[in-house]
Design a protein around this motif. Structure first.
Motif: not given
Length: 851
Positions: A533-554
């Motif tokens: 959800l955050l990934h999509e929201a960041l793309c919507e708010v900041l622009g299409s250049h946003v791409a995931q560069k890493g994550s940590m899910v604990g």
């Protein structure tokens, strides 16, 4: 892409550690060669054939066909299919490889003068100090007498006349760590042909840069620069065109400019291209403007360029801006480092390398800048420093796995096959032990108190991947209790369960009941779904250049890294949270389905840069977009193999707790969900109420009251500072030797003051200069921590004779300090010993008096 050969992905197949369902293969792959054993960087632009980025074509045999068939296949392709003239072709073989030479005579009808025997490692291929290796045979074409150069093995072999375009490697041996060459169990074939070199041959041009693969990019560069290539500038245009390809593909793969490892290689490529852009007369970012032309040229074959175009361009633009600042700063630093050097002197190689390595200042630019002053550069010293740096860099390129450990997992995978994962549907299941590993080797038993790895035929435990950490839990059996500490994914899809045996003993074949820690898995699921959800929201708010560069899910929090060039504002963070929580409140089902990767991407699923996907992928979809272009459509759709909530409402709440920088062009958000988010917000509310109570205002008025108090404090600090300065400059001379006097005919005012900050000393110096009109002012301020600051001012009419920088360094030395800097009319320094304040004034007076 950072590979010295096309066979790297097949290394374990050649050595027999891994088996594939096929015995032959053909490949086309992207390659970058700008470091390590095969480094073409310095040749690019100045030869007709060298590139940092190229497309490598290869054919492979894994114990199937060998030398004779490989030579026959190659000969038929280049002469019958490609139609190359036989009389223009020649080959090399390793000097002892009579077998290959005989096959060339038999198949191609070559005489001995067309088969050149090479006694060096140029015709004995290996991918490193250890691993598969063997003799090779390179195929060359004679491009004609109008091109300078000689055949391989001659002094003129580095010329471009005889172009090597295909290398046939006969993989016969494995080089061991002790220097021995052991025969491979199945002799194999590995070949590599450069697409660009073959294109230049087929198109009848003398250089790879004259092919249709480069012409349009070079034309775009000429348009951006505003001048057409000439014989003097064409090398720079070629460097830019080639390096642009490397930059774009590396950034699309998730590599970003940095000072070490792969990022360092990218930065070096980028800055070399940018240096050549400045040689063409540019003084503003230019190369990023060429990205659209490259995407038009190669985007159809490589859709990752289309997807990442915005990110690629922005990353290059930012690096260009940094480099142009570096260029200016480097010239300034070079001036300082060579201030005491004169005609005929030599700049230390280590200093030149520091300029290059730390500030990105190229050696050739250092040499050019000093040439006018007839100052040389210690090339040997520079090379030695470079060699030392490369030795360190090579450590970053080494694999991280232990060879023995890698071998054991291949052996387990070969025997037991991949672990069947049951965790999408269940957190509890039965399973049987199929292998046990301890200390890098298979064992028959793990007993109480021992730790090791358990491999099962099936498992509900998730193995760490895609940023999601591995599960924990328990395994139980008849008289057996085992604690699962972590789960990782090994070769061949084997799940390695790291365990500690609490009771009983584990053996191969032991049946077990497997239970995942439910509470921990539930928290991980919520956090993983929240990252989508955050990934999509960041793309919507900041622009299409946003791409995931890493994550940590604990279980306790999530971390999400993404491409963006500046910090997020409070308003942007609030909007990202709002959009994500709107989907949480929908409580919509989270759907998963298996699809062909191309179908998934075509349907709109988000694929991540740098990730490798199989033919079939798992697509996770959640929510319905309520606004924007996607209104009414699926909100988030990503390729993902992790575990997720069943409905978005299970996430509970998404709260971003921190936003920060990770690397150049990469930002990071950290967030909490569900109970963790609620606890965090409750704590924040409690702290706000405590602050409001201390201020004796309502919580809603706490911020404005704090701002008012800060303004009041600043005003008071300014008033106190003004009063201290007035007191410091008022009154008569003291016993500290701060009287106004004349030294060597120059009016001099020296004072020692207390209770002032170092930043206030300049103001006192300016007042002193006004008081004197013409003269020198020295103010030494002793601080409460026992240190001291010193400022020196020289009136403008005296700066040709006296330098404030020289004087302040004398005062700093008396205080136990070093250096100091500024301008001839104003300079400042400090020292650790405030008790020597009067000595500092006296030292400057003595210097003026010539004592």
């Amino acid at each position: 892409m950072f590979t010295n050969a096309g066979m790297v992905q097949f290394k374990n197949v050649f050595t027999g550690l891994e088996k594939r369902p096929y015995s032959r293969a053909t490949t086309s792959q992207k390659c970058v060669r700008a470091g390590g054993k095969h480094n073409d960087l310095d040749n690019v632009g100045f030869t007709a054939r060298h590139l940092t980025f190229f497309e490598m074509l290869g054919n492979f045999s894994f114990g199937d066909y060998f030398k004779e068939n490989a030579i026959e296949l190659a000969w038929n392709l280049v002469t019958k299919e490609f139609g190359l003239p036989k009389d223009k072709l020649l080959v090399t073989v390793y000097h002892t490889d009579d077998e290959a030479a005989d096959y060339w005579k038999k198949i191609a009808g070559f005489a001995d003068d067309k088969i050149i025997r090479i006694p060096t490692s140029d015709n004995f291929w290996s991918m490193g100090d250890t691993g598969p290796c063997g003799p090779c045979s390179e195929i060359f074409i004679d491009r004609g007498e109008h091109v300078w150069g000689g055949p391989p093995g001659t002094p003129e072999e580095d010329g471009d006349r005889f172009l090597e375009f295909w290398n046939l490697v006969f993989m016969q041996y494995e080089q061991t760590a002790d220097g021995e060459q052991e025969p491979l169990p199945r002799p194999s074939i590995d070949t590599g042909m450069g697409l660009e070199r073959m294109a230049s041959i087929m198109q009848g041009v003398d250089s790879v840069f004259e092919t249709d693969m480069f012409r349009h990019v070079i034309d775009a560069a000429a348009s951006a620069v505003g001048r057409a290539p000439t014989s003097e500038t064409v090398a720079s245009y070629r460097v830019i065109a080639d390096h642009l390809r490397s930059m774009a593909f590396l950034i699309a793969e998730g590599v970003l400019p940095a000072n070490e490892g792969r990022g360092y290689v990218l930065r070096r490529i980028m800055r070399r291209a940018m240096r050549h852009a400045t040689l063409l007369g540019t003084n503003a970012p230019t190369i990023f403007k060429l990205v659209p032309s490259l995407v038009r040229e190669m985007g159809q074959a490589y859709p990752e360029l289309v997807q990442g175009e915005a990110m690629i361009g922005e990353t290059i633009r930012l690096e260009e801006e940094r480099f142009l600042k570096t260029l200016s700063r480097g010239l300034q630093i070079l001036e300082e480092e060579t201030a005491e050097l004169g005609k005929g002197d030599v700049l230390a190689g280590e200093t030149a390398f520091k300029l290059y390595d730390t500030y990105g200042f190229p050696l050739d630019l250092t040499q050019d800048a000093l040439r006018l002053r007839e100052i040389g550069v210690d090339q040997a010293g520079f090379d030695a420093a470079m060699a030392k740096q490369k030795a360190e860099a090579r450590k970053n390129w080494s694999g991280s796995g232990d060879a023995a450990t890698s071998a054991v997992w291949f052996a387990v995978a070969d025997k037991a096959g991949a672990t069947e994962f049951l965790g999408y549907e269940s957190e509890e299941s039965d399973g049987a032990v199929v292998a046990l590993v301890r200390d890098g080797a298979e064992v028959g038993k793990l007993t109480a108190g021992e730790e090791g790895f358990v491999v099962l035929n099936q498992s509900p435990f998730y193995a760490e991947s895609g940023g999601q950490i591995g599960d924990m839990g328990i395994m139980i059996g008849d008289g057996i209790e085992v604690e699962v500490l972590d789960v990782t994914k090994q070769a061949g899809g084997v799940f390695a369960h790291k365990v500690k045996v609490s009771k009983g003993a584990l053996e191969v074949g032991t049946p077990l009941t497997l239970k995942v820690d439910h509470g921990r898995r539930t928290a991980i699921r919520a956090n993983h779904s929240a990252t989508h959800l955050l990934h999509e929201a960041l793309c919507e708010v900041l622009g299409s250049h946003v791409a995931q560069k890493g994550s940590m899910v604990g279980p306790d929090r999530l971390r999400f890294d993404f491409s963006h060039t500046k910090p997020l504002s409070d308003a942007e963070i609030a909007e990202v949270e709002r959009m994500a929580n709107a989907i949480v409140l929908q409580n919509s089902p989270v759907e998963t389905r298996l699809m062909a990767v191309d179908d998934a991407v075509a349907a709109g699923a988000m694929a991540l840069f740098g990730e490798k996907y199989g033919d079939e992928v798992r697509v996770v979809s959640m929510g319905t977009a309520l606004e924007g272009e996607k209104a009414g459509k699926t909100y988030s759709m990503e390729l993902c193999g992790g575990t997720h909530v069943r409905r978005t409402g299970e996430i509970g709440l998404v709260t971003i707790v921190q936003e920060s920088s990770v690397a150049s062009g990469v930002r990071r958000v950290e967030a909490l969900t569900a109970d963790g988010a609620r606890a965090y917000l409750a704590d924040q509310d409690a702290q706000l109420r405590a602050v409001a109570a201390a201020l004796k205002v309502a919580p809603r008025d706490a911020v404005s009251r704090v701002e008012a108090l800060i303004d009041e404090r600043r005003q008071l600090e300014r008033q106190v500072s003004d009063l201290r300065q007035k007191l410091a400059m008022g009154g008569s001379a003291s016993s500290n030797g701060d009287a106004s006097e004349t030294i060597s005919g120059v009016p001099f005012l020296g004072r020692v003051v207390e209770g002032l900050q170092p930043k206030d000393l300049r103001g006192l110096v300016d007042q002193g200069k006004k008081q004197l009109g013409s003269g020198i002012v020295v103010i030494v301020g002793a601080t409460e921590d026992g240190k001291a600051g010193i400022a020196v001012g020289v009136s403008s009419d005296l700066t040709e004779k006296y330098s404030a920088v020289d004087l302040v360094r004398t005062g700093s030395a008396a205080l136990g300090g070093q250096g100091g800097g500024g301008r001839p009319d104003m300079a400042q320094a400090g020292g650790p010993d405030g008790s020597k304040a009067a000595d500092a004034v006296a030292a400057i007076k003595a210097q003026l008096a010539g004592l």
